[in-house]
Design a protein around this motif. Structure first.
Motif, PDB file in Angstrom:
ATOM      1  N   ILE A  34      16.822  21.105  14.414  1.00  0.00           N
ATOM      2  CA  ILE A  34      17.489  21.895  13.379  1.00  0.00           C
ATOM      3  C   ILE A  34      16.545  21.951  12.184  1.00  0.00           C
ATOM      4  N   VAL A  35      16.246  23.123  11.704  1.00  0.00           N
ATOM      5  CA  VAL A  35      15.474  23.247  10.468  1.00  0.00           C
ATOM      6  C   VAL A  35      16.321  23.988   9.439  1.00  0.00           C
ATOM      7  N   ILE A  36      16.393  23.414   8.251  1.00  0.00           N
ATOM      8  CA  ILE A  36      17.124  24.044   7.156  1.00  0.00           C
ATOM      9  C   ILE A  36      16.109  24.637   6.197  1.00  0.00           C
ATOM     10  N   PHE A  37      16.223  25.914   5.941  1.00  0.00           N
ATOM     11  CA  PHE A  37      15.373  26.547   4.924  1.00  0.00           C
ATOM     12  C   PHE A  37      16.103  26.480   3.579  1.00  0.00           C
ATOM     13  N   HIS A  85      17.722  24.630  22.930  1.00  0.00           N
ATOM     14  CA  HIS A  85      17.962  25.552  21.817  1.00  0.00           C
ATOM     15  C   HIS A  85      17.261  25.065  20.554  1.00  0.00           C
ATOM     16  N   LYS A  86      17.032  26.020  19.653  1.00  0.00           N
ATOM     17  CA  LYS A  86      16.485  25.729  18.330  1.00  0.00           C
ATOM     18  C   LYS A  86      17.503  26.252  17.308  1.00  0.00           C
ATOM     19  N   VAL A  87      17.638  25.583  16.204  1.00  0.00           N
ATOM     20  CA  VAL A  87      18.626  26.014  15.210  1.00  0.00           C
ATOM     21  C   VAL A  87      17.968  26.193  13.843  1.00  0.00           C
ATOM     22  N   LEU A  88      18.134  27.379  13.286  1.00  0.00           N
ATOM     23  CA  LEU A  88      17.592  27.666  11.962  1.00  0.00           C
ATOM     24  C   LEU A  88      18.731  27.998  11.005  1.00  0.00           C
ATOM     25  N   VAL A  89      18.842  27.194   9.951  1.00  0.00           N
ATOM     26  CA  VAL A  89      19.869  27.410   8.931  1.00  0.00           C
ATOM     27  C   VAL A  89      19.168  27.873   7.653  1.00  0.00           C
ATOM     28  N   VAL A  90      19.520  29.056   7.187  1.00  0.00           N
ATOM     29  CA  VAL A  90      18.921  29.585   5.960  1.00  0.00           C
ATOM     30  C   VAL A  90      19.926  29.434   4.815  1.00  0.00           C
ATOM     31  N   LEU A  91      19.503  28.782   3.733  1.00  0.00           N
ATOM     32  CA  LEU A  91      20.368  28.656   2.552  1.00  0.00           C
ATOM     33  C   LEU A  91      19.752  29.409   1.389  1.00  0.00           C
ATOM     34  N   GLN A  92      20.522  30.333   0.865  1.00  0.00           N
ATOM     35  CA  GLN A  92      20.076  31.070  -0.322  1.00  0.00           C
ATOM     36  C   GLN A  92      21.189  31.025  -1.366  1.00  0.00           C
ATOM     37  N   ALA A  93      20.807  30.983  -2.616  1.00  0.00           N
ATOM     38  CA  ALA A  93      21.795  30.975  -3.697  1.00  0.00           C
ATOM     39  C   ALA A  93      21.093  31.229  -5.017  1.00  0.00           C
ATOM     40  N   MET A  94      21.876  31.643  -5.996  1.00  0.00           N
ATOM     41  CA  MET A  94      21.379  31.697  -7.363  1.00  0.00           C
ATOM     42  C   MET A  94      21.119  30.252  -7.803  1.00  0.00           C
ATOM     43  N   ASP A  95      20.390  30.095  -8.877  1.00  0.00           N
ATOM     44  CA  ASP A  95      20.128  28.773  -9.432  1.00  0.00           C
ATOM     45  C   ASP A  95      21.449  28.026  -9.680  1.00  0.00           C
ATOM     46  N   THR A  96      21.468  26.754  -9.385  1.00  0.00           N
ATOM     47  CA  THR A  96      22.650  25.866  -9.450  1.00  0.00           C
ATOM     48  C   THR A  96      23.697  26.217  -8.380  1.00  0.00           C
ATOM     49  N   GLU A  99      12.843  42.132  12.436  1.00  0.00           N
ATOM     50  CA  GLU A  99      11.990  42.039  13.626  1.00  0.00           C
ATOM     51  C   GLU A  99      11.562  40.585  13.875  1.00  0.00           C
ATOM     52  N   PHE A 100      11.199  39.924  12.801  1.00  0.00           N
ATOM     53  CA  PHE A 100      10.786  38.517  12.895  1.00  0.00           C
ATOM     54  C   PHE A 100      11.934  37.644  13.416  1.00  0.00           C
ATOM     55  N   GLU A 101      13.107  37.843  12.856  1.00  0.00           N
ATOM     56  CA  GLU A 101      14.250  37.026  13.282  1.00  0.00           C
ATOM     57  C   GLU A 101      14.642  37.347  14.717  1.00  0.00           C
ATOM     58  N   LYS A 102      14.414  38.585  15.132  1.00  0.00           N
ATOM     59  CA  LYS A 102      14.713  38.947  16.520  1.00  0.00           C
ATOM     60  C   LYS A 102      13.793  38.190  17.478  1.00  0.00           C
ATOM     61  N   ILE A 103      12.539  38.080  17.094  1.00  0.00           N
ATOM     62  CA  ILE A 103      11.594  37.326  17.930  1.00  0.00           C
ATOM     63  C   ILE A 103      12.069  35.882  18.077  1.00  0.00           C
ATOM     64  N   LEU A 104      12.463  35.291  16.961  1.00  0.00           N
ATOM     65  CA  LEU A 104      12.936  33.892  17.009  1.00  0.00           C
ATOM     66  C   LEU A 104      14.184  33.783  17.896  1.00  0.00           C
ATOM     67  N   ALA A 105      15.135  34.701  17.683  1.00  0.00           N
ATOM     68  CA  ALA A 105      16.390  34.640  18.437  1.00  0.00           C
ATOM     69  C   ALA A 105      16.132  34.851  19.932  1.00  0.00           C
ATOM     70  N   ASP A 106      15.262  35.800  20.245  1.00  0.00           N
ATOM     71  CA  ASP A 106      14.941  36.070  21.657  1.00  0.00           C
ATOM     72  C   ASP A 106      14.312  34.864  22.332  1.00  0.00           C
ATOM     73  N   ASN A 107      13.742  33.990  21.518  1.00  0.00           N
ATOM     74  CA  ASN A 107      13.105  32.798  22.072  1.00  0.00           C
ATOM     75  C   ASN A 107      13.954  31.548  21.879  1.00  0.00           C
ATOM     76  N   GLY A 108      15.264  31.754  21.838  1.00  0.00           N
ATOM     77  CA  GLY A 108      16.168  30.601  21.886  1.00  0.00           C
ATOM     78  C   GLY A 108      16.539  29.981  20.554  1.00  0.00           C
ATOM     79  N   THR A 109      16.425  30.752  19.466  1.00  0.00           N
ATOM     80  CA  THR A 109      16.803  30.200  18.166  1.00  0.00           C
ATOM     81  C   THR A 109      18.155  30.735  17.716  1.00  0.00           C
ATOM     82  N   LEU A 110      19.049  29.808  17.432  1.00  0.00           N
ATOM     83  CA  LEU A 110      20.326  30.159  16.809  1.00  0.00           C
ATOM     84  C   LEU A 110      20.065  30.253  15.308  1.00  0.00           C
TER      85      LEU A 110
END
Lengths: 267, 267
Positions: B117-120, B56-67, B151-162
């Motif tokens: 695991i990759v953290i964005f 498996h591959k793991v992608l964690v996306v972190l988004q937030a306002m400044d601070t 669509e992009f995230e679907k490609i990643l998920a279809d190829n084993g990315t959580l």
């Protein structure tokens, strides 16, 4: 800890260095672990300063025989250091794209940028280690690489890279114990391959290749440290000390704010 | 913690979500920190298993306002996790090479490989956030990006990315306090730019852009979690819990040894 730095005008002989020693450290494992904890806190602060200043680049090269403790060193020494400022580069079997170019091409791609620490878990030195021992290229090719490595590292150093190279020196007996421990623990079997035992049979050839590499590429701008690594805590203590001292010697400073912040009010 | 997952058929309204809440967690900060410690130990084991299995591959996306706490989250949640298995990708101002291609090109280059695991720290979502709020491209360009992201995230998920996406939800008052704290601490001034205050003035526009992005890109294969993030410990507790639960649900197993190790003797 300065004693482990390979002096420029002196050749080392690995056979004469004791992987088991703990130098003149006054105290055993418990005291050592406490010292590491303190150094780790310093390292966290120094890394933040390095990042903030954004001026220097830091390259840490880790090389060792199998089971030598590269992974453990990375976990222990860099524990708690901001993962955004520390990258680990591991070098796998080269791709055809990489093999079509000089051996430093893929290495150059992943050197640290300003404010970054990059740890090489194995490195371009494999091109004068396994490549030499296993005859992957003829002697006339690998024998020229020592100079090329020195030239490459000089370019990096001239452009603001602090380079620290560590050989984690374990004994053949210690390797046996560590391999046996893996074999005795079924949960570690996935890591074990019979190929590791074939490499072990070439122990003396590898020691010779390491000795040559270290003697030929110890430079003022990219020194080697031969770290006694049978005792994990002492290995971590030596590396932490060298790293913290080297970062301190950069005399880094927090940069001035980008804007004049006098009288700023946040609404 | 499931309550923070954005449901597929329901639109969220950020104005109705309380950044200050601690859900139905029974206990305050002290108890929370203990729970995080336990989750962190689990995460360390799960990361090793993920790496060992290499499936498996793991992608964690972190988004937030400044601070909003992206850096703090990375340090706290992933503390002690093997740095070799966790990479942080930060996205700076795009280069001309990147701008010459679609906005997902540079993102695709750094997605996780097997066992990683990759953290964005910020991500392709900036291309429908700051890019939209600041009018860096016309509406007809950014408005098509939500579908492209799915669509992009679907490609990643279809190829084993959580894929797990977290919006760290702080209040405007909390941001004020955090900016003020930076202003009051001279050692943090190097981080402070007046540009941050200009962004703050666009708070409502950003909230709207976040709300739209979250509502348009919450999918089964790449869910968003809106995390109450005024209290740092609770933010870390939510994210740790979601991460550990998701990794457990992969039902990973240590792989079989490469070789038959019966009767192996180490010489």
């Amino acid at each position: 800890m300065k004693q482990y730095k390979v002096e420029l005008n002196k050749k080392i002989s690995l056979a004469k260095l004791d992987p088991n020693e703990t130098g003149d450290f006054d105290g055993g494992k418990e005291k050592g672990l406490k010292a590491i904890e303190k150094l780790n806190a310093e390292l966290q602060e120094l890394q933040e300063l390095l990042y903030a200043e954004g001026k220097h680049k830091v390259l840490v090269v880790l090389q060792a025989m199998d089971t030598g403790g590269k992974d453990g060193t990375i976990r222990r020494v860099f524990e708690g250091v901001n993962p955004q400022g520390v990258k680990v580069a591991s070098f796998k079997v080269p791709t055809s794209e990489e093999l079509a170019r000089d051996f430093l091409w893929r290495v150059h791609k992943v050197v640290p940028g300003n404010g970054e620490i990059v740890i090489f878990n194995r490195s371009h030195y494999e091109d004068v280690l396994v490549v030499r021992v296993r005859n992957f290229v003829p002697k006339e090719v690998w024998s020229k690489r020592y100079d090329q490595i020195n030239e490459f590292e000089k370019i990096l150093a001239d452009n603001g890279t602090l380079i620290l190279k560590f050989f984690l020196n374990i004994s053949k007996d210690e390797q046996k114990e560590r391999l046996q421990a893996r074999l005795d623990d079924p949960s570690k079997h996935w890591k074990f391959s019979l190929g590791d035992l074939n490499e072990r049979k070439l122990w003396d050839d590898y020691q010779q290749a390491y000795e040559d590499a270290i003697n030929k590429t110890s430079t003022k701008y990219a020194p080697w440290y031969v770290v006694p690594a049978n005792r994990k805590w002492y290995r971590d203590l030596v590396i932490s000390t060298v790293l913290v001292d080297a970062l301190k010697s950069l005399k880094m400073k927090y940069p001035k704010p980008k804007d004049n912040l006098d009288g700023v009010v946040i609404e």
